[in-house]
Every structure is written in structure tokens, then in C-alpha cells.
Design a protein around this motif. Structure first.
Motif, mmCIF file in Angstrom:
data_model
loop_
_atom_site.group_PDB
_atom_site.id
_atom_site.type_symbol
_atom_site.label_atom_id
_atom_site.label_comp_id
_atom_site.label_asym_id
_atom_site.label_seq_id
_atom_site.Cartn_x
_atom_site.Cartn_y
_atom_site.Cartn_z
ATOM 1 N N GLY A 1 56.007 60.913 45.937
ATOM 2 C CA GLY A 1 56.835 61.445 45.491
ATOM 3 C C GLY A 1 57.696 62.637 45.404
ATOM 4 O O GLY A 1 58.692 62.999 44.903
ATOM 5 N N VAL A 2 55.814 63.277 45.081
ATOM 6 C CA VAL A 2 56.325 64.231 45.066
ATOM 7 C C VAL A 2 57.243 65.392 46.050
ATOM 8 O O VAL A 2 58.461 66.266 45.791
ATOM 9 C CB VAL A 2 55.691 65.355 44.127
ATOM 10 N N VAL A 3 56.471 65.121 47.056
ATOM 11 C CA VAL A 3 57.407 65.656 48.573
ATOM 12 C C VAL A 3 58.766 65.218 48.854
ATOM 13 O O VAL A 3 59.360 65.985 48.844
ATOM 14 C CB VAL A 3 56.497 65.240 49.750
ATOM 15 N N GLU A 4 58.704 63.990 47.979
ATOM 16 C CA GLU A 4 60.601 63.601 48.196
ATOM 17 C C GLU A 4 60.894 64.113 47.272
ATOM 18 O O GLU A 4 62.265 64.327 47.650
ATOM 19 C CB GLU A 4 60.184 62.188 48.210
ATOM 20 N N ARG A 5 60.555 64.407 46.124
ATOM 21 C CA ARG A 5 61.489 64.777 44.855
ATOM 22 C C ARG A 5 61.376 66.398 45.140
ATOM 23 O O ARG A 5 62.530 67.074 45.241
ATOM 24 C CB ARG A 5 60.458 64.648 43.474
ATOM 25 N N GLU B 1 45.291 64.542 43.817
ATOM 26 C CA GLU B 1 46.449 64.775 43.166
ATOM 27 C C GLU B 1 46.813 63.971 42.342
ATOM 28 O O GLU B 1 48.200 64.050 41.888
ATOM 29 C CB GLU B 1 46.573 62.703 44.225
ATOM 30 N N VAL B 2 46.393 63.591 40.931
ATOM 31 C CA VAL B 2 46.328 63.738 39.710
ATOM 32 C C VAL B 2 47.083 64.871 39.476
ATOM 33 O O VAL B 2 47.773 65.177 38.729
ATOM 34 C CB VAL B 2 45.623 63.249 39.172
ATOM 35 N N LEU B 3 46.315 66.205 39.666
ATOM 36 C CA LEU B 3 46.521 67.341 39.681
ATOM 37 C C LEU B 3 47.570 68.525 39.656
ATOM 38 O O LEU B 3 48.386 68.339 39.439
ATOM 39 C CB LEU B 3 45.695 67.827 40.228
ATOM 40 N N ASP B 4 48.405 67.145 41.003
ATOM 41 C CA ASP B 4 49.218 67.686 42.473
ATOM 42 C C ASP B 4 50.637 67.652 41.563
ATOM 43 O O ASP B 4 51.595 67.757 41.445
ATOM 44 C CB ASP B 4 49.341 67.258 43.682
ATOM 45 N N VAL B 5 50.452 66.239 40.973
ATOM 46 C CA VAL B 5 51.617 65.466 39.990
ATOM 47 C C VAL B 5 51.791 66.288 39.076
ATOM 48 O O VAL B 5 53.436 66.141 39.023
ATOM 49 C CB VAL B 5 51.140 64.139 40.279
#
Length: 311
Positions: free
Chosen positions: A53-57, A107-111
Motif C-alpha cells: 500500500g505504501v508503494v502504491e500511495r 514492514e510495520v516500521l516501513d508503514v
């Protein structure tokens, strides 16, 4: 517990005055994302839940930012967004491999990291919302060509690492638990490797002809200095998060500490606009000064040091 609130607030005021003295002028500041305010608000409204979702955003934001002044695909925040998208795609790829020990944690950190960026974007120019000073240094110059695309990208990296990263670690630890010296810390350091690999080609992609000539002259020295810079600033972010972690139960002290951190990062950003080679030394000096402020204001040890003492 030793946290001098008066001294912290005095330090924050001095940092604000220091920034005012050194900040470079901007011909015309556009507070907001004209003419794409609604598109930006919609894109940042609902935070993503995973790295996909981060990449798409980030891709969506890139399409929005590329329509903004000073010319198509030249918006200065867009330059940082492009770099951030590349790094995030690399992190996502590593999550599919075997190098990561705790994939959920990373992944949580990246989000959480991305959410802080999206929040900063959505706050810029909106009445009643405060944009972090560290991000304001870049956002004030979003629509201008008075800084290079390389400088713009570096300003974004400064705000993201020297301000957002510690806060993202705090939010991750709240959800996943404080890891200490567990396997999550090597996963955190894995991102350094991604930066080492990606920053040199990305720097050259954004560089002007003059900057490329300088790059040729210094050879691999520039790449080496940037690896040192990445390693140092990300290590400082982890240590800063450990110190903030100790303050999380006191909202007032936590807010004051975050304010100092934000203003130090903003000064680092303004300093970055003063040159190229010497700037790296100045940036490290500012960060070291920030660390010194922490040690002077709080005579307490980090959670890692406390745990070691208990052993």
C-alpha cells in the motif's frame, strides 16, 4: 529521572532563532499544493496498512506532484518522492527474500515511516495543522527552481531520517514491543545496505552538470562519505528513539523533546543548502550537537544500557 523542561524550551527557542539567521530566502512560498489540493488531501486521507500500500500511495503521489510547478516532473518534493519510492520498492523486494529476520517488524516500521511523510504532506498549507519544521524546509521550496533537484531530494532525506525515523521506531515499538539487541536491529541496519546501493546512482540522476564534474573529480570518496553519513544518521535515529521511548508516559516532556528534535533537523536542512562537501561535516556536527543536548538535558541511560546494567 532528570529532564529540565525550562532548558529544553530555551534550547528550542535558540534553535528557532538560529534557523531564522541561516535559512536561505525563497522567492515566493506557496503554502499548499496548488492546484492539486484536493487530489493531495484525498491521496493522504487513509494511511496504508502494508508496504504494498505504501508503494502504491507513493506512485499516486508521484503523479500528483509531477503536475505541480515549477514545470512538469520538476516539483522539488516530487524529486524526493521519486527517491523514496525507489528505496521503498527495494525494501519490499527484500521482504520477499531470506535476509530479513523479522519481516513483520520491518514492514510495520516501513508503514509507520511512510505515514509520517503522508501526514506532513496533508498538513502543509492547511489552517490549524502544523507541519514539522524539518519538512517545511523542503515544502517551502516545492514550487521553486532556486534549488537543484539533488538538493531537494537530500532535504527530503534529511527530514525523513533526522525527524521521522525516530518517531516511526517509537510507533513500531508500541505495536511490536521494544526489541533491544534482538534480530530486529540487524533488519533495521539492512536498510543501510539498500541506501548504500541506491544513493550513488540516484544522486547522479539528480545531479546538475556542474555537480557531475565534482563527482568525477572526487571519485569514490563521495560515495564513501555518503555511506558514513547514512550509517551515522540512522544510528543516531535509533538512539534518539530509545531516549524518546523513556519519555512516552509524559506527554509534555515527550512533546518538548520532539520539538527540539524537529528544530535541529530543520537547521540541518537549511545547512545542507549552504554547499556540498563541507555540508556533510556540518550535518554531522549538527546531529552530534543534538546528541549532546540530549545527554546534557537528561542524565539517564538508554533502555539498552539499563538492560546491560541489570545483567
Amino acid at each position: 529521572m532528570n529532564f529540565d523542561r525550562v532548558q529544553v524550551e530555551a534550547s528550542a527557542e535558540r534553535l528557532r532563532e538560529c534557523r531564522r539567521r541561516i535559512e536561505a530566502s525563497v522567492p515566493e512560498v506557496v503554502n499548499g499544493w496548488t492546484p492539486a489540493e484536493q487530489a493531495m488531501a484525498d491521496a493522504c486521507r487513509t494511511p496504508p496498512e502494508d508496504i504494498a500500500g505504501v508503494v502504491e500511495r507513493l506512485k499516486l503521489l508521484q503523479t500528483i506532484l509531477d503536475t505541480l510547478p515549477p514545470s512538469p516532473a520538476k516539483n522539488r518534493v516530487g524529486q524526493f518522492n521519486a527517491l523514496y519510492l525507489t528505496i521503498t520498492e527495494r525494501v519490499a523486494a527484500h521482504l520477499l527474500g531470506s535476509e530479513v529476520h523479522d519481516k513483520k517488524w520491518l514492514e510495520v516500521l516501513d508503514v509507520e515511516f511512510a505515514r509520517l511523510y503522508f501526514t506532513a504532506l496533508s498538513s502543509w498549507g492547511v489552517p490549524g495543522k502544523d507541519t514539522p519544521d524539518a519538512w517545511e524546509v523542503l515544502f517551502r521550496r516545492a514550487h521553486t527552481d532556486t534549488i537543484s533537484t539533488l538538493e531537494a531530494a537530500v532535504l527530503g532525506v534529511n527530514a525523513h531520517i533526522n525527524h521521522d525515523l525516530s518517531l516511526a521506531l517509537i510507533e513500531t515499538w508500541k505495536k511490536m514491543g521494544y526489541p533491544g539487541d534482538g534480530p530486529q536491529h540487524p533488519d533495521y541496519l539492512l536498510v543501510n545496505k539498500i541506501f548504500y546501493e541506491e544513493i550513488p546512482p540516484l544522486r547522479r540522476r539528480f545531479a546538475t552538470a556542474w555537480q557531475m564534474e565534482i563527482d568525477k573529480c572526487v571519485g569514490e570518496l563521495d560515495d564513501w562519505s555518503q555511506r558514513v553519513l547514512v550509517r551515522t544518521t540512522r544510528a543516531m535515529a535509533w538512539e534518539q528513539a530509545e531516549r524518546l521511548w523513556e519519555l512516552q508516559d509524559d506527554d509534555d516532556d515527550y512533546r518538548r523533546a520532539c520539538m527540539v528534535m524537529d528544530r535541529v533537523a530543520a537547521i540541518a536542512g537549511e545547512t545542507l543548502l549552504r554547499g556540498t562537501g563541507i555540508v556533510r561535516v556540518l550535518w554531522l556536527t549538527v546531529r552530534a550537537t543534538a546528541a549532546g543536548v540530549w545527554h546534557r538535558l537528561r542524565g539517564r541511560r538508554t533502555p539498552r544500557q539499563l538492560e546491560a546494567a541489570r545483567r
